[in-house]
Design a protein around this motif. Structure first.
Motif, PDB file in Angstrom:
ATOM      1  N   GLN A  38      78.579   8.769  11.582  1.00  0.00           N
ATOM      2  CA  GLN A  38      78.175   9.530  12.766  1.00  0.00           C
ATOM      3  C   GLN A  38      78.108  11.030  12.486  1.00  0.00           C
ATOM      4  O   GLN A  38      78.510  11.857  13.311  1.00  0.00           O
ATOM      5  N   ARG A  79      68.287  11.872  12.112  1.00  0.00           N
ATOM      6  CA  ARG A  79      68.010  10.728  12.981  1.00  0.00           C
ATOM      7  C   ARG A  79      66.504  10.511  13.115  1.00  0.00           C
ATOM      8  O   ARG A  79      66.029   9.373  13.077  1.00  0.00           O
ATOM      9  N   TRP A 126      73.247   6.090  19.684  1.00  0.00           N
ATOM     10  CA  TRP A 126      73.624   6.453  18.317  1.00  0.00           C
ATOM     11  C   TRP A 126      75.005   5.950  17.924  1.00  0.00           C
ATOM     12  O   TRP A 126      75.205   5.568  16.753  1.00  0.00           O
ATOM     13  N   LEU A 168      74.666   7.669   9.194  1.00  0.00           N
ATOM     14  CA  LEU A 168      74.716   7.066  10.526  1.00  0.00           C
ATOM     15  C   LEU A 168      76.043   6.352  10.736  1.00  0.00           C
ATOM     16  O   LEU A 168      76.628   6.412  11.826  1.00  0.00           O
TER      17      LEU A 168
END
Length: 568
Positions: free
Chosen positions: A416, A423, A327, A413
């Motif tokens: 973060q 997700r 990620w 994304l």
């Protein structure tokens, strides 16, 4: 037990593989050369020996594996054996200047711009028909390309195309999107590019060998002989694939070096030979004979498809291999790929529409295109046009998903701050994009197997290939105007082999004027080729022609096709 995000990512990778498998199964665009005119004409009676036999096609053809042969009724050749090329679309051969009275059979085999062989036969008479008024084509024509060779060649071309997309797309995203990935991961990905480059080299070699078999009607043993391979390399197809071989080797070598030494230094250099691969596909197909605009659109189309499809596959693969860094890598890489994908899709649509319009109708200029709507009938009156509309329609939800991701998922994304649910939603949306991509590729697989719509609706002879029972028939009406016309029917199997029928009939009706059915008597040249001279259409309009054929004692085949007849 797999984490939910990992499981979804694996499903996304499988969907990506489905797209690539669909690409492998998709045939490369076709639309073979059509014989438009011969001199002497079919079944014509001449008062003296013609100086030469001339064939004119609707596009440029090659004769590296081709031939024109002229036989008398005893199967003795009466031509010089020296083929001349007055123009790219014209093939000619001189004959004995003192041919005696009788019937002569002309057989021909040439290579289309899309690398497929086309062949046929016709007859002419000097002073009067001889002992074989229908000719001896059945006796002297070859059997054509074996069906297994034809199928293997289509698979090889599809595999070559899929590998090229992956090499180009993978090189692009590694240079532009995945620059921040860990060096170990980048080495693994460059190793994958090197392996795909080696696969592309092998696929290109196989394509060259099989092109010799398809073009010459050979088996595999003769296709691997050097003289056959050398003959292929002298053609435009062979020249294009020579360049592809060279660039594929270069891409594989540079990518292998990047996987072993300095991916940050050697890796970006991979994109140079990779991008150079793109024009080789266009140069080996119809685009090279369709003008500068069509060629540029085709090259751009392949480039955008590579960045989109191949790039997506490598981005998903990188996330799968990243492990705990998945990620954080997604935060850096996904926004970059999103920008690349948006540009690629926009270019893909633009280039695809331009190329599709080139196939639906000749480009007349913007004003004429808008004002003459009847000229666009190829969009809704032909299978090719309808499939093109379906393909464009499928892109719309894809753009909607991309817009959603860019608006909501990608920003979160990047920062973060995306939750586990977000997700999962992002990966599900990516999976949906892949499913739509698979649908687009499926439509494309059908689209490229259709003859271009302009072959059906543009001015000039009508020529179209369509199914009739378990066979296909290439039907030609020349000049497709009121008054007398010449009709040809060429029967074949779906794999391209000539297929004989015991009998064939045609009837014609013009429903708008309550005319017909008119019966036309066909002449059998060989069991796979029937013709008629002097088929008269009294009025212009969309005539409905019903073709009936009989195989054996019990199998009856029938189909009806609409033929636009213009005013003569």
């Amino acid at each position: 037990m797999k984490r939910p995000s990992t499981a979804v990512a694996h499903r996304a990778l499988i969907a990506s593989a489905v797209v690539l498998i669909a690409l492998v199964g998709a045939p490369i665009a076709s639309g073979h050369a059509i014989l438009e005119e011969t001199s002497p004409g079919n079944d014509s009676v001449l008062q003296q020996s013609p100086p030469a036999v001339l064939l004119r096609f609707n596009e440029a053809v090659e004769t590296a594996f081709g031939s024109i042969r002229v036989y008398d009724c005893s199967a003795k050749r009466v031509d010089s054996g020296q083929i001349t090329r007055p123009a790219d679309r014209i093939v000619s051969i001189t004959v004995n200047p003192q041919l005696p009275r009788g019937t002569y059979t002309v057989t021909w085999r040439v290579i289309s711009a899309d690398s497929h062989p086309v062949s046929g036969a016709f007859v002419f008479h000097v002073k009067s028909p001889g002992a074989c008024p229908a000719g001896i084509a059945q006796q002297v024509l070859g059997k054509g390309t074996p069906g297994s060779i034809s199928a293997l060649f289509k698979f090889a071309r599809g595999l070559d195309f899929a590998l090229l997309l992956l090499v180009v797309g993978g090189s692009a995203v590694l240079a532009l999107v995945l620059r921040s990935a860990a060096p170990t991961l980048r080495r693994r990905l460059y190793g994958t590019v090197a392996g795909l480059g080696v696969g592309l080299v092998l696929a290109a070699i196989l394509c060259i060998v099989l092109q010799g078999a398809v073009a010459g009607g050979f088996g595999l043993s003769e296709a691997f002989r050097w003289n056959t391979v050398h003959a292929v390399l002298r053609t435009r197809f062979g020249g294009a694939f020579e360049y592809q071989l060279a660039f594929a080797v270069a891409a594989a070598v540079v990518a292998f070096g990047a996987s072993r030494f300095r991916p940050d230094v050697l890796g970006p250099l991979t994109i140079l030979p990779a991008v150079s691969l793109i024009p080789t596909l266009s140069a080996a197909g119809h685009a090279r004979t369709s003008g500068t605009l069509a060629f540029a659109a085709d090259v751009t189309h392949v480039a955008a498809a590579s960045a989109w499809v191949g790039g997506l596959a490598f981005t998903v693969l990188a996330l799968l291999l990243a492990g705990e860094d998945r990620w954080p890598l997604a935060a850096r890489a996904v926004p970059r790929f999103s920008m690349l994908a948006v540009v690629s899709v926009a270019v893909l649509i633009t280039a695809g529409v331009i190329r599709g319009i080139e196939e639906v109708r000749p480009w007349p200029g913007l004003h004429a295109a808008v004002s003459n709507l009847s000229g666009w009938r190829g969009l809704w009156d032909t299978t090719y046009g309808l499939l093109l509309l379906a393909k464009i329609g499928l892109v719309l939800p894809l753009l909607a998903l991309g817009a959603y991701n860019n608006r909501f998922a990608v920003p979160r994304l990047r920062r973060q701050i995306a939750s586990l649910v977000e997700r999962r939603r992002f990966l599900r949306a990516a999976g949906a994009e892949l499913v739509i991509m698979a649908s687009i590729v499926g439509v494309t697989a059908v689209l490229v197997s259709q003859p271009p719509a302009k072959a059906s609706v543009a001015a000039g002879p009508f020529a179209k290939t369509f199914p009739i029972g378990n066979l296909e028939v290439n039907f030609v009406v020349d000049p497709a105007k009121t008054g007398p016309n010449v009709m040809h029917l060429y029967f074949s199997t779906p794999s391209g082999l000539q297929a004989g029928v015991a009998d064939a009939k045609i009837s014609a009706s013009l429903p708008s004027k309550s005319i017909g059915p008119l019966r036309f008597n066909l002449q059998k040249i060989v069991p796979s080729h029937y013709t008629m001279s002097g088929a008269v259409f009294p009025l212009p309009g969309d005539w409905q022609l019903t073709i009936e054929a009989r195989r054996g004692q019990f199998q009856s085949l029938q189909t009806t096709v609409s033929v636009p007849i213009r005013k003569g």
